[in-house]
Design an enzyme around this catalytic site. Structure first.
Site, PDB file in Angstrom:
ATOM      1  CE  LYS A   1      -4.090  -1.923   2.233  1.00 30.37           C
ATOM      2  NZ  LYS A   1      -3.569  -3.168   2.796  1.00 30.37           N
TER       3      LYS A   1
ATOM      4  CG  ASP B   1       5.778   9.336   0.283  1.00 31.07           C
ATOM      5  OD1 ASP B   1       5.801  10.499  -0.178  1.00 31.07           O
ATOM      6  OD2 ASP B   1       6.192   9.042   1.414  1.00 31.07           O
TER       7      ASP B   1
ATOM      8  CD  GLN C   1     -11.521  -6.245   7.118  1.00 25.69           C
ATOM      9  OE1 GLN C   1     -12.001  -5.209   6.653  1.00 25.69           O
ATOM     10  NE2 GLN C   1     -10.549  -6.891   6.539  1.00 25.69           N
TER      11      GLN C   1
HETATM   12  P1  BMP Z   1      -8.711 -10.469   7.086  1.00 26.08           P
HETATM   13  O1  BMP Z   1      -9.484 -11.357   6.088  1.00 26.08           O
HETATM   14  O2  BMP Z   1      -7.998 -11.251   8.145  1.00 26.08           O
HETATM   15  O3  BMP Z   1      -9.558  -9.377   7.683  1.00 26.08           O
HETATM   16  O4  BMP Z   1      -7.531  -9.779   6.262  1.00 26.08           O
HETATM   17  C1  BMP Z   1      -7.765  -8.913   5.221  1.00 26.08           C
HETATM   18  C2  BMP Z   1      -6.474  -8.521   4.531  1.00 26.08           C
HETATM   19  O5  BMP Z   1      -6.777  -7.633   3.446  1.00 26.08           O
HETATM   20  C3  BMP Z   1      -5.481  -7.800   5.413  1.00 26.08           C
HETATM   21  O6  BMP Z   1      -4.175  -8.183   5.030  1.00 26.08           O
HETATM   22  C4  BMP Z   1      -5.666  -6.340   5.083  1.00 26.08           C
HETATM   23  O7  BMP Z   1      -4.467  -5.602   5.218  1.00 26.08           O
HETATM   24  C5  BMP Z   1      -6.120  -6.390   3.633  1.00 26.08           C
HETATM   25  N1  BMP Z   1      -7.052  -5.294   3.254  1.00 26.08           N
HETATM   26  C6  BMP Z   1      -8.280  -5.137   3.870  1.00 26.08           C
HETATM   27  O8  BMP Z   1      -8.661  -5.897   4.748  1.00 26.08           O
HETATM   28  N2  BMP Z   1      -9.081  -4.099   3.479  1.00 26.08           N
HETATM   29  C7  BMP Z   1      -8.743  -3.228   2.507  1.00 26.08           C
HETATM   30  O9  BMP Z   1      -9.528  -2.347   2.181  1.00 26.08           O
HETATM   31  C8  BMP Z   1      -7.513  -3.399   1.863  1.00 26.08           C
HETATM   32  C9  BMP Z   1      -6.677  -4.449   2.233  1.00 26.08           C
HETATM   33  O10 BMP Z   1      -5.534  -4.637   1.595  1.00 26.08           O
END
Ligand code: BMP
Length: 449
Positions: free
Chosen positions: A293, A296, A400
């Site tokens: 991600k 910059d 999340q």
């Molecule tokens: P998880 O399924 O455990 O919540 O992980 C999701 C992954 O996707 C994490 O590595 C996070 O950094 C990435 N991610 C996200 O969850 N939402 C976004 O909008 C962008 C992401 O890259």
């Protein structure tokens, strides 16, 4: 009664209702089009309208007036001037500096605010406005609306306990215009038929992976792997040691198209780890996707990409990058596929519609960008990657938000779903990856129909 009819006829002359063939935002073909904004061009009509609206809410308790932006702003203002009841202004977006308030004006907790809206259709945008007003500590009980398009909005608001007062329903307005010969019998019949049998919005067909307009070689390779392995699954390997990462790659490798990494969380990172991962990726046919991600200016991103401990540019097949620094900043990512972050999955993300539109524009114009991370349908010229997928959880308590594979494949037309904890935190990562692969591919196939 006569006064209402006179008002409608004069408003009609201003062009607030047009008859013909119009394509609405939803894609539906409509025989009429309503736009009340021209009313502001006639101060006299605006005054008449505001008196009519005030009469409708004579017996309702309210201490403030708020016009839903933008069409109802002048209506609310005129009602405030006529009644002496103070106006508050709801912003469409937060200005990001100063008081950072969404509602401007002088008010205090518990005051009752009358909402003024021009047209109500499904009621969804009004519900969102009510939510924002209520979050400021104000109370909403009554809403006054100029025109009800009779598409379920009133019922939706009523079910939530709000009282909606409407000046005209669309059927009434059409009848009046017909009675006064502004509309002939044939058009009246056509419009009534449309109102009685509202058409469903046209379905946007999903383009199969092999027919997507992807020119980037890494994008093409990803599609090739997906079709061969019957998988749209990317495992997000957010583990913190080389040993765990290698074990996970071996366990899930058969079921995935790419392994997504955050190399900066690995406590014992080394190029031996990268060599081992590359070997597993070759054997099991998946790509290495570094979720760095970048965010910059081009020069700094270039250093972060090529130098430092991780030397991402020397081994990754794909990376993620924000596009906030503009199109030129993306040019530094050479010889691999860039996935632009245009919308995030977390609650309260600042990637609003305005940002997303502009970010997608950048992504579509940058030749090394092959796809985007988002939670919505995007152009067929980009691959859509959607994180925030979990079968057994809806949130993680840290912002999340989760969707199911079915939802992202069918509602967003996601090409590749990204699953982290749903796999690596399960008792059996291989079994879970297999389950996500099966469910994801099944949902993809169903979404083609
Ligand atoms: P998880 O399924 O455990 O919540 O992980 C999701 C992954 O996707 C994490 O590595 C996070 O950094 C990435 N991610 C996200 O969850 N939402 C976004 O909008 C962008 C992401 O890259």
């Amino acid at each position: 009664m006569q006064q209402r009819e006179d008002f409608l006829l004069k408003a009609y002359e201003l062009g607030i209702i047009k008859f013909g063939n119009f394509t609405l935002k939803s894609g539906i073909e409509s025989p009429f089009y309503v736009d009340l904004r021209p009313l502001s061009s006639s101060p006299q009509l605006l005054k008449t309208l505001s008196n009519n609206l005030l009469e409708l809410v004579e017996n309702s308790p309210f201490e403030l007036i708020c016009g839903v932006p933008y069409a109802a702003l002048p209506m609310g203002t005129t009602m405030s001037l006529a009644s002496g009841i103070p106006l508050i202004i709801k912003r469409k977006e937060n200005k990001g500096y100063g008081t950072k308030r969404m509602v401007e004006g002088v008010y205090h907790d518990g005051q009752n605010c009358l909402l003024v809206e021009d047209v109500i259709t499904s009621g969804q945008s009004l519900l969102e406005t009510i939510d924002e007003i209520e979050r400021e500590g104000l109370k909403v009980t009554d809403i006054v609306v100029v025109l009800d398009r009779e598409q379920g909005g009133i019922q939706k608001l009523k079910a939530k306990g709000y009282t909606v007062h409407t000046l005209f329903t669309i059927n009434e307005a059409i009848d009046i215009l017909h009675r006064y010969h502004r509309l002939d019998d044939a058009d009246l019949a056509r419009i009534k038929n449309f109102l009685n049998n509202p058409p469903a919005p046209p379905e946007i067909k999903r383009v199969p992976l092999e027919q997507k307009n992807i020119n980037h070689p890494v994008g093409k390779r990803l599609i090739e792997i997906a079709l061969k392995k019957k998988s749209n699954l990317i495992a997000s390997a957010d583990v913190i040691s080389s040993a765990e990462l290698i074990r996970l790659a071996e366990e899930v490798g058969d079921y995935i198209v790419a392994l997504k990494l955050h190399t900066d969380i690995i406590k014992d990172f080394s190029f031996d780890l990268i060599d081992k991962l590359k070997q597993i990726a070759r054997e099991k046919e998946f790509l290495l996707f570094e979720d760095r991600k970048f965010a910059d200016i081009g020069n700094t991103q270039e250093l972060q990409f090529k130098e430092g401990i991780y030397k991402i540019g020397s081994w990754a097949d794909m990376i993620t990058s924000h596009v906030i620094a503009g199109e030129e900043s993306l040019k530094v990512f050479e010889n691999l596929g860039v996935v632009a972050i245009v919308e995030m999955s977390s609650k309260g993300t600042l990637t609003d519609d305005y940002y997303i539109t502009k970010a997608l524009n950048v992504a579509e114009n940058a030749p090394n960008v092959m796809g985007a991370v988002a939670q919505r349908k995007i152009s067929d010229d980009l691959l859509l990657f959607t994180p925030g997928v979990n079968i057994s959880s809806s949130a993680d308590g840290k912002g999340q938000q989760y969707n199911t594979p079915e939802r992202v494949c069918k509602n967003y037309h996601t090409d590749f779903m990204i699953v982290g904890r749903g796999i690596y935190q399960s008792a059996n990562a291989a079994e879970s990856a297999k389950e996500y692969q099966t469910k994801g591919w099944q949902a993809y196939l169903e979404s083609l129909n």
